[in-house]
Design a protein around this motif. Structure first.
Motif, PDB file in Angstrom:
ATOM      1  N   HIS A   9     -44.695  10.363  86.912  1.00 49.92           N
ATOM      2  CA  HIS A   9     -43.794  10.749  86.089  1.00 49.92           C
ATOM      3  C   HIS A   9     -42.432  10.057  86.393  1.00 49.92           C
ATOM      4  O   HIS A   9     -41.423  10.365  86.069  1.00 49.92           O
ATOM      5  N   GLN A  10     -42.493   9.321  87.263  1.00 44.66           N
ATOM      6  CA  GLN A  10     -41.203   8.467  87.872  1.00 44.66           C
ATOM      7  C   GLN A  10     -40.845   7.515  86.572  1.00 44.66           C
ATOM      8  O   GLN A  10     -41.503   7.130  85.723  1.00 44.66           O
ATOM      9  N   LYS A  11     -39.275   7.499  86.398  1.00 46.35           N
ATOM     10  CA  LYS A  11     -38.642   6.891  85.597  1.00 46.35           C
ATOM     11  C   LYS A  11     -38.735   7.292  84.065  1.00 46.35           C
ATOM     12  O   LYS A  11     -38.778   6.615  83.122  1.00 46.35           O
ATOM     13  N   SER A  12     -38.970   8.607  84.173  1.00 49.81           N
ATOM     14  CA  SER A  12     -39.089   9.500  82.748  1.00 49.81           C
ATOM     15  C   SER A  12     -37.946  10.451  82.526  1.00 49.81           C
ATOM     16  O   SER A  12     -37.791  11.281  81.778  1.00 49.81           O
ATOM     17  N   ALA A  17     -32.655  14.525  86.135  1.00 50.82           N
ATOM     18  CA  ALA A  17     -32.416  15.831  85.960  1.00 50.82           C
ATOM     19  C   ALA A  17     -32.531  16.726  87.026  1.00 50.82           C
ATOM     20  O   ALA A  17     -31.347  17.659  87.204  1.00 50.82           O
ATOM     21  N   LEU A  18     -33.377  16.729  87.894  1.00 50.52           N
ATOM     22  CA  LEU A  18     -33.452  17.272  89.160  1.00 50.52           C
ATOM     23  C   LEU A  18     -32.037  17.143  90.082  1.00 50.52           C
ATOM     24  O   LEU A  18     -31.628  18.037  90.428  1.00 50.52           O
ATOM     25  N   LEU A  19     -31.817  16.044  90.256  1.00 51.49           N
ATOM     26  CA  LEU A  19     -30.797  15.580  91.131  1.00 51.49           C
ATOM     27  C   LEU A  19     -29.390  16.170  90.450  1.00 51.49           C
ATOM     28  O   LEU A  19     -28.386  16.748  91.187  1.00 51.49           O
ATOM     29  N   LYS A  20     -29.161  16.157  89.164  1.00 51.63           N
ATOM     30  CA  LYS A  20     -27.933  16.553  88.619  1.00 51.63           C
ATOM     31  C   LYS A  20     -27.808  17.953  88.714  1.00 51.63           C
ATOM     32  O   LYS A  20     -26.759  18.603  88.883  1.00 51.63           O
ATOM     33  N   LEU A  45     -33.142   4.162  96.838  1.00 46.94           N
ATOM     34  CA  LEU A  45     -31.690   3.716  97.204  1.00 46.94           C
ATOM     35  C   LEU A  45     -30.802   3.315  95.960  1.00 46.94           C
ATOM     36  O   LEU A  45     -29.596   4.070  95.967  1.00 46.94           O
ATOM     37  N   ALA A  46     -31.139   2.566  95.087  1.00 48.21           N
ATOM     38  CA  ALA A  46     -30.561   2.338  93.846  1.00 48.21           C
ATOM     39  C   ALA A  46     -30.270   3.774  93.030  1.00 48.21           C
ATOM     40  O   ALA A  46     -29.211   3.756  92.659  1.00 48.21           O
ATOM     41  N   PHE A  47     -31.246   4.526  92.802  1.00 47.65           N
ATOM     42  CA  PHE A  47     -31.302   5.846  92.150  1.00 47.65           C
ATOM     43  C   PHE A  47     -30.067   6.639  92.875  1.00 47.65           C
ATOM     44  O   PHE A  47     -29.251   7.113  92.030  1.00 47.65           O
ATOM     45  N   TYR A  48     -30.066   6.863  94.158  1.00 44.97           N
ATOM     46  CA  TYR A  48     -28.898   7.646  94.709  1.00 44.97           C
ATOM     47  C   TYR A  48     -27.397   6.878  94.468  1.00 44.97           C
ATOM     48  O   TYR A  48     -26.595   7.569  94.449  1.00 44.97           O
ATOM     49  N   GLN A  49     -27.540   5.513  94.533  1.00 43.24           N
ATOM     50  CA  GLN A  49     -26.319   5.103  94.611  1.00 43.24           C
ATOM     51  C   GLN A  49     -25.839   5.018  92.829  1.00 43.24           C
ATOM     52  O   GLN A  49     -24.636   5.317  92.757  1.00 43.24           O
ATOM     53  N   ARG A  50     -26.725   4.934  92.027  1.00 42.84           N
ATOM     54  CA  ARG A  50     -26.179   4.994  90.690  1.00 42.84           C
ATOM     55  C   ARG A  50     -25.566   6.417  90.151  1.00 42.84           C
ATOM     56  O   ARG A  50     -25.007   6.615  89.153  1.00 42.84           O
ATOM     57  N   HIS A  51     -25.862   7.500  91.084  1.00 41.90           N
ATOM     58  CA  HIS A  51     -25.307   8.777  90.907  1.00 41.90           C
ATOM     59  C   HIS A  51     -24.183   9.076  91.776  1.00 41.90           C
ATOM     60  O   HIS A  51     -23.817  10.350  92.064  1.00 41.90           O
ATOM     61  N   GLY A  52     -23.736   8.145  92.403  1.00 46.45           N
ATOM     62  CA  GLY A  52     -22.594   8.249  92.978  1.00 46.45           C
ATOM     63  C   GLY A  52     -22.519   8.267  94.492  1.00 46.45           C
ATOM     64  O   GLY A  52     -21.361   8.450  95.532  1.00 46.45           O
TER      65      GLY A  52
END
Length: 93
Positions: A9-12, A17-20, A45-52
């Motif tokens: 279910h990753q990249k879906s 949504a969970l992090l927001k 790492l990139a995921f968290y950086q994309r979210h600030g």
């Protein structure tokens, strides 16, 4: 705590949504910042950086000292954990 999305279910958009939801929940709770830890490379790492989130420190040998078995990501052993933080803007009166 550890959170994850099943690989199928990753990249879906579920992780985003969970992090927001988490970011907004703690913003409304009055937190000044939110902190996470992740490996030193990879999509997380990139995921968290994309979210600030910004890197604040390195916890050397974290994965070696805190897990009974080696952890590998894309065939590379994880050793160090990066600590990242998202600082909430201070409220102006």
């Amino acid at each position: 705590m550890s959170i994850a999305v099943q690989p199928a279910h990753q990249k879906s958009g579920y992780g985003t949504a969970l992090l927001k939801w988490i970011v907004e929940f703690f913003r409304k709770s009055g937190a000044s910042q939110l902190e996470v830890g992740t490996g030193t490379f990879g999509y997380q790492l990139a995921f968290y950086q994309r979210h600030g989130f910004r890197v604040t420190s390195i916890d050397h040998d974290f994965f070696v000292n805190n897990y009974p078995e080696p952890i590998f990501e894309d065939g590379i052993q994880l050793f160090d954990m990066l600590r990242l933080a998202l600082k909430y803007p201070s409220k102006v009166a």
